[in-house]
Design an enzyme around this catalytic site. Structure first.
Site, PDB file in Angstrom:
ATOM      1  N   CYS A   1      39.007  48.584  42.291  1.00  0.00           N
ATOM      2  CA  CYS A   1      38.243  49.555  43.083  1.00  0.00           C
ATOM      3  C   CYS A   1      38.696  51.007  42.997  1.00  0.00           C
ATOM      4  O   CYS A   1      37.863  51.888  42.813  1.00  0.00           O
ATOM      5  CB  CYS A   1      38.250  49.133  44.548  1.00  0.00           C
ATOM      6  SG  CYS A   1      37.224  47.686  44.819  1.00  0.00           S
TER       7      CYS A   1
ATOM      8  N   LYS B   1      37.892  53.136  39.790  1.00  0.00           N
ATOM      9  CA  LYS B   1      36.445  53.080  39.566  1.00  0.00           C
ATOM     10  C   LYS B   1      35.695  53.891  40.634  1.00  0.00           C
ATOM     11  O   LYS B   1      34.790  54.666  40.329  1.00  0.00           O
ATOM     12  CB  LYS B   1      36.023  51.606  39.617  1.00  0.00           C
ATOM     13  CG  LYS B   1      34.538  51.370  39.507  1.00  0.00           C
ATOM     14  CD  LYS B   1      34.228  49.881  39.579  1.00  0.00           C
ATOM     15  CE  LYS B   1      34.383  49.380  40.997  1.00  0.00           C
ATOM     16  NZ  LYS B   1      33.349  48.491  41.470  1.00  0.00           N
TER      17      LYS B   1
HETATM   18  C1  UDX Z   1      32.606  43.244  42.475  1.00  0.00           C
HETATM   19  C2  UDX Z   1      32.666  44.725  42.118  1.00  0.00           C
HETATM   20  O1  UDX Z   1      33.646  44.922  41.115  1.00  0.00           O
HETATM   21  C3  UDX Z   1      32.971  45.582  43.291  1.00  0.00           C
HETATM   22  O2  UDX Z   1      32.722  46.929  43.015  1.00  0.00           O
HETATM   23  C4  UDX Z   1      32.108  45.250  44.411  1.00  0.00           C
HETATM   24  O3  UDX Z   1      32.516  45.972  45.539  1.00  0.00           O
HETATM   25  C5  UDX Z   1      31.992  43.776  44.668  1.00  0.00           C
HETATM   26  O4  UDX Z   1      31.707  43.062  43.487  1.00  0.00           O
HETATM   27  P1  UDX Z   1      34.481  41.400  42.546  1.00  0.00           P
HETATM   28  O5  UDX Z   1      33.893  40.344  43.403  1.00  0.00           O
HETATM   29  O6  UDX Z   1      35.943  41.603  42.632  1.00  0.00           O
HETATM   30  O7  UDX Z   1      33.890  42.826  42.878  1.00  0.00           O
HETATM   31  O8  UDX Z   1      33.984  41.229  41.034  1.00  0.00           O
HETATM   32  P2  UDX Z   1      33.980  39.937  40.117  1.00  0.00           P
HETATM   33  O9  UDX Z   1      35.137  39.068  40.483  1.00  0.00           O
HETATM   34  O10 UDX Z   1      33.822  40.403  38.722  1.00  0.00           O
HETATM   35  O11 UDX Z   1      32.663  39.157  40.587  1.00  0.00           O
HETATM   36  C6  UDX Z   1      31.373  39.472  40.239  1.00  0.00           C
HETATM   37  C7  UDX Z   1      30.644  38.144  39.911  1.00  0.00           C
HETATM   38  O12 UDX Z   1      29.265  38.386  39.777  1.00  0.00           O
HETATM   39  C8  UDX Z   1      31.121  37.480  38.631  1.00  0.00           C
HETATM   40  O13 UDX Z   1      31.553  36.167  38.896  1.00  0.00           O
HETATM   41  C9  UDX Z   1      29.886  37.491  37.739  1.00  0.00           C
HETATM   42  O14 UDX Z   1      29.779  36.348  36.910  1.00  0.00           O
HETATM   43  C10 UDX Z   1      28.768  37.546  38.758  1.00  0.00           C
HETATM   44  N1  UDX Z   1      27.514  38.112  38.258  1.00  0.00           N
HETATM   45  C11 UDX Z   1      27.492  39.327  37.679  1.00  0.00           C
HETATM   46  C12 UDX Z   1      26.333  37.397  38.400  1.00  0.00           C
HETATM   47  O15 UDX Z   1      26.331  36.285  38.904  1.00  0.00           O
HETATM   48  N2  UDX Z   1      25.168  37.949  37.967  1.00  0.00           N
HETATM   49  C13 UDX Z   1      25.118  39.171  37.358  1.00  0.00           C
HETATM   50  O16 UDX Z   1      24.053  39.616  36.972  1.00  0.00           O
HETATM   51  C14 UDX Z   1      26.332  39.887  37.221  1.00  0.00           C
HETATM   52  C1  UDX Z   2      41.418  48.343  47.949  1.00  0.00           C
HETATM   53  C2  UDX Z   2      41.220  48.778  49.410  1.00  0.00           C
HETATM   54  O1  UDX Z   2      42.467  48.702  50.104  1.00  0.00           O
HETATM   55  C3  UDX Z   2      40.170  47.907  50.071  1.00  0.00           C
HETATM   56  O2  UDX Z   2      39.921  48.364  51.398  1.00  0.00           O
HETATM   57  C4  UDX Z   2      38.895  47.963  49.253  1.00  0.00           C
HETATM   58  O3  UDX Z   2      37.923  47.097  49.809  1.00  0.00           O
HETATM   59  C5  UDX Z   2      39.153  47.567  47.819  1.00  0.00           C
HETATM   60  O4  UDX Z   2      40.186  48.377  47.258  1.00  0.00           O
HETATM   61  P1  UDX Z   2      42.731  46.367  46.735  1.00  0.00           P
HETATM   62  O5  UDX Z   2      42.489  47.141  45.488  1.00  0.00           O
HETATM   63  O6  UDX Z   2      42.399  44.920  46.758  1.00  0.00           O
HETATM   64  O7  UDX Z   2      41.941  47.017  47.959  1.00  0.00           O
HETATM   65  O8  UDX Z   2      44.299  46.469  47.106  1.00  0.00           O
HETATM   66  P2  UDX Z   2      45.216  47.575  47.802  1.00  0.00           P
HETATM   67  O9  UDX Z   2      46.115  46.867  48.743  1.00  0.00           O
HETATM   68  O10 UDX Z   2      44.462  48.712  48.330  1.00  0.00           O
HETATM   69  O11 UDX Z   2      46.145  48.057  46.584  1.00  0.00           O
HETATM   70  C6  UDX Z   2      45.639  48.821  45.501  1.00  0.00           C
HETATM   71  C7  UDX Z   2      46.762  49.255  44.591  1.00  0.00           C
HETATM   72  O12 UDX Z   2      47.579  50.220  45.211  1.00  0.00           O
HETATM   73  C8  UDX Z   2      47.716  48.117  44.179  1.00  0.00           C
HETATM   74  O13 UDX Z   2      48.051  48.255  42.814  1.00  0.00           O
HETATM   75  C9  UDX Z   2      48.908  48.350  45.062  1.00  0.00           C
HETATM   76  O14 UDX Z   2      50.081  47.817  44.541  1.00  0.00           O
HETATM   77  C10 UDX Z   2      48.938  49.860  45.126  1.00  0.00           C
HETATM   78  N1  UDX Z   2      49.627  50.420  46.295  1.00  0.00           N
HETATM   79  C11 UDX Z   2      49.174  50.143  47.551  1.00  0.00           C
HETATM   80  C12 UDX Z   2      50.720  51.260  46.102  1.00  0.00           C
HETATM   81  O15 UDX Z   2      51.135  51.528  44.972  1.00  0.00           O
HETATM   82  N2  UDX Z   2      51.323  51.798  47.207  1.00  0.00           N
HETATM   83  C13 UDX Z   2      50.904  51.554  48.472  1.00  0.00           C
HETATM   84  O16 UDX Z   2      51.502  52.091  49.427  1.00  0.00           O
HETATM   85  C14 UDX Z   2      49.788  50.690  48.645  1.00  0.00           C
END
Ligand code: UDX
Ligand code: UDX
Length: 462
Positions: A275, A278
């Site tokens: 996230c 991106k």
């Molecule tokens: C995704 C996005 O990366 C994030 O920005 C958003 O907030 C939530 O959805 P995540 O669930 O972590 O996050 O992604 P991913 O694990 O890649 O899951 C997406 C799923 O959608 C995959 O399993 C993929 O196969 C599926 N998909 C994708 C469909 O079923 N149909 C499609 O057309 C495209």
């Molecule tokens: C993030 C947001 O926290 C969440 O609210 C949103 O829905 C998706 O994106 P996520 O990416 O799953 O969640 O994990 P997060 O705990 O935020 O960590 C992101 C990255 O930052 C990791 O690589 C983590 O190790 C790093 N991080 C986090 C640091 O380097 N320092 C910190 O103090 C906290």
């Protein structure tokens, strides 16, 4: 309107856990999670879930087969649902206009077309995937132009704020639930319908409702602010190393100011995950599109500092190992982007490992949850010959095997188990001088020193 049947498109890290929690908390609502990837659906239906997340197994097994179902039959699931969550991926565009920054919305668009094609009656469509502002109006336009059955639709924005590794706790007890909708009679009714789903377990005053655009934008802004804190402390980590200050002490000192707060001030080799980068690039692109280059530049710095932090870490390794790592064995502890997940998307380990491979280092990688196939796929890069990856990368299931005869240990993920390693044994196993590069400031510094390691810890002055 009372919701009886929910369908979710996308059984990933967001869709799977979120729907499992809704099903567990709302036993009278039928929840069907769909994905076009058969393997993923099979895994959700098995004892070996595709997502590693503490506590997830118990939530899934409590509802699966009762009111929680996983299927690839996307059409039938949409047709049967009152409410459809869209949780498909929205990766950064890698081609054409906005390449490298804009979100690629092709999966969102195909989801909208499919919903229009198979729907009858009234449906609420909920954007959960993170998307650029105004996507809701694109979804509406596509649906209106493609629906032939006289079906009616409302589009809501309901971004997910869970963090991986703590998804179950975050879903069970969210800081807030955000729901954006149109301020029309039918918009308000749709918002209320979704509020009543979450109200099964979330206190009403934690459920906030806004207009569509505020909700869409808030998700990007929340992630930008969180990532900004990490880049801010990481920029200071370099200054700490240069001055002899200790970044953890600085973080503690500033974090006790209640206006600043203690969270998200942990210095690291860089943030990763699907996230942060991106969403910031997406925000940067939005600002540019709306003629705000200064705002775009401001936020872009958060990503630039993050890239710089990763390069700086690799340079430190190469410089310390007498300016060459060619043929040297470097044990990499941790490949996931953070602890307690098997997700490696944008993990800092990827860039660090690739940069070390470009220096012809020999890598011995250990991660407690990431499977070897994922590591090899992530390292593949058009600028690194495949033969080099084949010959110079070993993946281990035991950290001590990775450390045998290593010149250096690099800790890149903050897995708890790394703190408890037997450092006396590790020192014996490694070549001398034995170097440690702690990119997470998690290893026991005093033990390392007592055991005779030459240790560099991110953000700690000499
Ligand atoms: C995704 C996005 O990366 C994030 O920005 C958003 O907030 C939530 O959805 P995540 O669930 O972590 O996050 O992604 P991913 O694990 O890649 O899951 C997406 C799923 O959608 C995959 O399993 C993929 O196969 C599926 N998909 C994708 C469909 O079923 N149909 C499609 O057309 C495209
Ligand atoms: C993030 C947001 O926290 C969440 O609210 C949103 O829905 C998706 O994106 P996520 O990416 O799953 O969640 O994990 P997060 O705990 O935020 O960590 C992101 C990255 O930052 C990791 O690589 C983590 O190790 C790093 N991080 C986090 C640091 O380097 N320092 C910190 O103090 C906290």
């Amino acid at each position: 309107m009372k919701i009886k049947s929910i369908c979710c498109l996308g059984a990933g890290y967001v869709g799977g856990p979120t729907m499992a929690m809704i099903a567990a908390k709302c036993p009278k609502i039928k929840v069907t999670v769909c994905d076009m990837n058969q393997q993923r659906i099979d895994a959700w239906n098995s004892g070996d879930l595709p997502v590693y997340e503490p506590g997830l197994d118990a939530v899934v097994t409590s509802a699966r087969g009762r009111n929680l179902h996983f299927t690839t039959d996307i059409r039938a699931s949409i047709a049967a649902a009152d409410l459809i969550f869209v949780c498909v991926g929205t990766p950064t565009k890698s081609y054409g206009i906005g390449a490298g920054r804009a979100a690629d919305l092709r999966y969102i668009e195909s989801a909208a077309r499919l919903i229009a094609e198979v729907s009858t009656g009234h449906k609420i469509i909920v954007e959960k995937s993170t998307i650029p502002v105004k996507t809701a109006s694109a979804i509406k336009t596509i649906i209106a132009a493609n629906s032939t059955s006289g079906a009616t639709f409302e589009v809501l924005s309901n971004p997910e704020f869970l963090a991986e590794g703590t998804a179950i706790a975050d879903l069970e007890n969210p800081d807030r639930i955000l729901i954006g909708g149109e301020t029309t009679e039918s918009g308000n009714a749709a918002v209320e319908a979704l509020v009543s789903v979450y109200a099964h377990w979330v206190p009403r005053d934690h459920i906030i409702t806004t207009n569509l655009w505020s909700s869409e934008l808030s998700k990007l802004v929340a992630n930008a602010f969180l990532a900004q804190r990490i880049s801010s402390i990481n920029s200071i980590s370099a200054l700490c190393e240069a001055t002899g200050a200790d970044v953890d002490e600085v973080a503690r000192a500033i974090g006790m100011d209640s206006r600043i707060g203690p969270k998200f001030l942990k210095s690291s080799v860089g943030f990763g995950g699907s996230c942060f980068q991106k969403d910031i690039l997406n925000l940067v692109y939005l600002c540019e599109s709306f003629g705000l280059p200064k705002v775009a530049e401001y936020w872009h710095q958060v990503v630039q500092i993050n890239d710089w932090q990763k390069s700086r870490f690799v340079e430190k390794i190469v410089r310390t190992l007498f300016n060459t790592v060619n043929g040297k064995r470097i044990a990499i502890l941790g490949f996931a982007f953070k602890k307690d997940t098997n997700d490696t998307r944008e993990s800092p380990s990827i860039q660090v490992c690739r940069d070390l491979l470009r220096e012809h280092a020999h890598l011995a990688i250990y991660d407690p949850q990431v499977d070897p196939e994922t590591i090899r796929r992530d390292l593949a890069d058009s600028h690194i010959p495949a033969a080099l990856i084949a010959s110079n990368v070993e993946i281990h299931t035991d950290p001590y095997a990775a450390l045998k005869d290593a010149h250096a240990l690099a800790a890149l993920t903050e897995w708890d188990e790394f703190r408890d390693l037997d450092f006396a044994r590790i020192h014996d196993l490694m070549l001398k001088p034995a170097f440690v590069f702690d990119g997470r400031a998690i290893l026991p510094a005093a033990t390392l020193k007592a055991r005779g390691f030459d240790a560099f810890i991110i953000g700690k002055g000499a």
